[in-house]
Scaffold this motif. Sequence first.
Motif, PDB file in Angstrom:
ATOM      1  N   MET A   1       0.842  -1.190   0.000  1.00 59.07           N
ATOM      2  CA  MET A   1       0.000   0.000   0.000  1.00 59.07           C
ATOM      3  C   MET A   1       0.882   1.246   0.000  1.00 59.07           C
ATOM      4  O   MET A   1       1.868   1.328   0.723  1.00 59.07           O
ATOM      5  CB  MET A   1      -0.900   0.005   1.238  1.00 59.07           C
ATOM      6  CG  MET A   1      -1.909   1.134   1.259  1.00 59.07           C
ATOM      7  SD  MET A   1      -3.283   0.877   0.139  1.00 59.07           S
ATOM      8  CE  MET A   1      -4.187  -0.385   1.036  1.00 59.07           C
ATOM      9  N   HIS A  67     -20.341   5.357   2.112  1.00 53.01           N
ATOM     10  CA  HIS A  67     -19.053   4.746   2.409  1.00 53.01           C
ATOM     11  C   HIS A  67     -18.196   5.645   3.289  1.00 53.01           C
ATOM     12  O   HIS A  67     -17.412   5.166   4.117  1.00 53.01           O
ATOM     13  CB  HIS A  67     -18.307   4.422   1.109  1.00 53.01           C
ATOM     14  CG  HIS A  67     -18.793   3.164   0.468  1.00 53.01           C
ATOM     15  ND1 HIS A  67     -18.161   2.583  -0.605  1.00 53.01           N
ATOM     16  CD2 HIS A  67     -19.842   2.358   0.760  1.00 53.01           C
ATOM     17  CE1 HIS A  67     -18.795   1.484  -0.955  1.00 53.01           C
ATOM     18  NE2 HIS A  67     -19.833   1.335  -0.144  1.00 53.01           N
ATOM     19  N   LYS A 110     -14.381   5.684   0.509  1.00 50.94           N
ATOM     20  CA  LYS A 110     -13.889   4.373   0.069  1.00 50.94           C
ATOM     21  C   LYS A 110     -13.850   4.350  -1.455  1.00 50.94           C
ATOM     22  O   LYS A 110     -13.198   5.184  -2.074  1.00 50.94           O
ATOM     23  CB  LYS A 110     -14.749   3.265   0.657  1.00 50.94           C
ATOM     24  CG  LYS A 110     -14.613   3.123   2.172  1.00 50.94           C
ATOM     25  CD  LYS A 110     -15.383   1.900   2.654  1.00 50.94           C
ATOM     26  CE  LYS A 110     -15.245   1.721   4.149  1.00 50.94           C
ATOM     27  NZ  LYS A 110     -15.990   0.539   4.640  1.00 50.94           N
ATOM     28  N   THR A 111     -14.531   3.418  -2.058  1.00 53.24           N
ATOM     29  CA  THR A 111     -14.462   3.269  -3.514  1.00 53.24           C
ATOM     30  C   THR A 111     -15.597   3.977  -4.236  1.00 53.24           C
ATOM     31  O   THR A 111     -15.684   3.909  -5.459  1.00 53.24           O
ATOM     32  CB  THR A 111     -14.486   1.776  -3.889  1.00 53.24           C
ATOM     33  OG1 THR A 111     -15.632   1.154  -3.296  1.00 53.24           O
ATOM     34  CG2 THR A 111     -13.227   1.074  -3.393  1.00 53.24           C
ATOM     35  N   LYS A 148      -8.878   1.047 -10.183  1.00 56.61           N
ATOM     36  CA  LYS A 148      -9.474   0.000  -9.349  1.00 56.61           C
ATOM     37  C   LYS A 148      -8.596  -0.320  -8.145  1.00 56.61           C
ATOM     38  O   LYS A 148      -9.063  -0.921  -7.176  1.00 56.61           O
ATOM     39  CB  LYS A 148      -9.698  -1.259 -10.180  1.00 56.61           C
ATOM     40  CG  LYS A 148     -10.725  -1.090 -11.286  1.00 56.61           C
ATOM     41  CD  LYS A 148     -10.911  -2.375 -12.063  1.00 56.61           C
ATOM     42  CE  LYS A 148     -11.947  -2.200 -13.178  1.00 56.61           C
ATOM     43  NZ  LYS A 148     -12.112  -3.444 -13.966  1.00 56.61           N
ATOM     44  N   LEU A 149      -7.313   0.065  -8.211  1.00 58.48           N
ATOM     45  CA  LEU A 149      -6.397  -0.185  -7.097  1.00 58.48           C
ATOM     46  C   LEU A 149      -6.490   0.883  -6.015  1.00 58.48           C
ATOM     47  O   LEU A 149      -5.908   0.732  -4.954  1.00 58.48           O
ATOM     48  CB  LEU A 149      -4.954  -0.268  -7.617  1.00 58.48           C
ATOM     49  CG  LEU A 149      -4.647  -1.405  -8.603  1.00 58.48           C
ATOM     50  CD1 LEU A 149      -3.209  -1.296  -9.099  1.00 58.48           C
ATOM     51  CD2 LEU A 149      -4.878  -2.769  -7.941  1.00 58.48           C
ATOM     52  N   LYS A 151      -8.120   2.288  -3.118  1.00 60.37           N
ATOM     53  CA  LYS A 151      -9.063   1.752  -2.140  1.00 60.37           C
ATOM     54  C   LYS A 151      -9.637   2.812  -1.218  1.00 60.37           C
ATOM     55  O   LYS A 151     -10.714   2.626  -0.656  1.00 60.37           O
ATOM     56  CB  LYS A 151      -8.377   0.661  -1.304  1.00 60.37           C
ATOM     57  CG  LYS A 151      -7.834  -0.490  -2.136  1.00 60.37           C
ATOM     58  CD  LYS A 151      -8.932  -1.150  -2.957  1.00 60.37           C
ATOM     59  CE  LYS A 151      -8.406  -2.298  -3.791  1.00 60.37           C
ATOM     60  NZ  LYS A 151      -9.464  -2.898  -4.631  1.00 60.37           N
ATOM     61  N   ARG A 152      -8.918   3.903  -1.006  1.00 62.42           N
ATOM     62  CA  ARG A 152      -9.393   4.975  -0.127  1.00 62.42           C
ATOM     63  C   ARG A 152      -8.991   6.324  -0.713  1.00 62.42           C
ATOM     64  O   ARG A 152      -7.927   6.455  -1.316  1.00 62.42           O
ATOM     65  CB  ARG A 152      -8.795   4.837   1.276  1.00 62.42           C
ATOM     66  CG  ARG A 152      -9.128   3.530   1.985  1.00 62.42           C
ATOM     67  CD  ARG A 152     -10.447   3.600   2.706  1.00 62.42           C
ATOM     68  NE  ARG A 152     -10.822   2.311   3.250  1.00 62.42           N
ATOM     69  CZ  ARG A 152     -11.368   2.145   4.453  1.00 62.42           C
ATOM     70  NH1 ARG A 152     -11.577   3.182   5.223  1.00 62.42           N
ATOM     71  NH2 ARG A 152     -11.730   0.952   4.872  1.00 62.42           N
ATOM     72  N   CYS A 167      -5.017   6.203  -1.441  1.00 66.17           N
ATOM     73  CA  CYS A 167      -4.415   4.981  -0.903  1.00 66.17           C
ATOM     74  C   CYS A 167      -4.481   3.911  -1.992  1.00 66.17           C
ATOM     75  O   CYS A 167      -5.560   3.398  -2.299  1.00 66.17           O
ATOM     76  CB  CYS A 167      -5.147   4.523   0.350  1.00 66.17           C
ATOM     77  SG  CYS A 167      -5.182   5.750   1.660  1.00 66.17           S
ATOM     78  N   LYS A 169      -3.359   0.280  -3.604  1.00 63.99           N
ATOM     79  CA  LYS A 169      -2.926  -1.058  -3.216  1.00 63.99           C
ATOM     80  C   LYS A 169      -1.956  -1.583  -4.276  1.00 63.99           C
ATOM     81  O   LYS A 169      -2.350  -2.186  -5.269  1.00 63.99           O
ATOM     82  CB  LYS A 169      -4.126  -1.990  -3.080  1.00 63.99           C
ATOM     83  CG  LYS A 169      -3.786  -3.343  -2.484  1.00 63.99           C
ATOM     84  CD  LYS A 169      -5.023  -4.210  -2.322  1.00 63.99           C
ATOM     85  CE  LYS A 169      -4.662  -5.546  -1.698  1.00 63.99           C
ATOM     86  NZ  LYS A 169      -5.877  -6.404  -1.531  1.00 63.99           N
TER      87      LYS A 169
END
Length: 400
Positions: A1, A67, A110-111, A148-149, A151-152, A167, A169
Amino acid sequence: MVVLEFKVKGNKTQYAAIDDAIRTGQFVRNKCLRYWMDNKGVGQKDLYRHNTWLRSEFAFVKDLNSHACQASVERAYNSISRFYNNCKKQIPGKKGYPKFKKFSRSVEYKTSGWKLSPDTKSISFIDKKGIGKLKLKGTWELWRYDQKLIKRVRLVRRADGYYVQFCVKVDIKESLDPSHTNVGLDVGLKEFYTDSKGNTESNPRFYRKGEKRLKFYQRRVSRKKKGSANRKKAINRLGRTHLKISRQREEHAKRLARCVIRSNDLVAYEDLRVKNLVKNHCLAKSINDAGWYQFREWLEYFGQKFGRVTVAVNPAYTSQNCSNCGEVVNKSLSTRTHVCKCGCRLDRDHNAAKNILTRALSTVGHTGTLLNARGDLSSTLFGSDLKGQDESLNRESPSF
């Protein structure tokens, strides 16, 4: 991360909307904490249900992305679970009972609730808070990563403006050729660190150098009328000065840690408890100004990134023992030269650094991994007097 940070540019209406979103996230977190305090045995699922009730009861909470509200619930539960873990471990002193947030500085999505532009030059927040489209200012190449990677996404308020953190991943490991050298580091106040080869790095003392300016701005704050616009401006100017000093300290620790890790296969350092050291009020300001813990965090981060071994050893008697013969030579803090009857004569910190390296090399390699208090993986080396070192998911951009 990895966390990539950009400064955002918008108008006053958008900044006010960001502040409203931050206050809403703070409201949800505090309400969840109150619900936990009033109801014995409440778990995370119960807090999620309470969040659903809050969204139905308060319109301004419903305006915030669902979210983002869940992320605020998770922040509340993290403080609760940390308190329970400290109680189970029976750590001495205060156990960290959860407290209400009075001044929050960030809200986390989030997403969903946000959309990144195709050229990654701007980001739009699509909930009902009215933040809208914000321009991203920074040098990170966000386009290299698949969206898509991500996450936040965090919106952060600081004294000098607003920032957004992504953030991502991804695997942050890089390979380096072996350097075939090992080093031990002894941190101090006179010199920032002294290594086992006798090299030293000067202590920049950023806070001491900026203290005169800080006092000037603090006096300006105290002279302004409480609640006035001029007082708010003076507080902001004082905050920007503090922020500059903290960034200087962070960049200094990051630069040194990266150079040390890239130049050595194994880096050994003391497992210092800075929280206990600063209880000495004569040295507390100087210890905090040095930033030893930040330096250690970056050593562990770059060690994990570049595949180097970092070892935290027990600091007991590293300054008293002779690095040549092992004899104990008692000396006070004011004694800066180590002189032993075996003929060894070294600078006190140089002698300690050699002892630190010797302790690290006396171990027998890796024996596994374990989770530390923050939930990150920590590589652990065998040895009765050694502590595990972190495989932290720290960021290479400033923290929020």
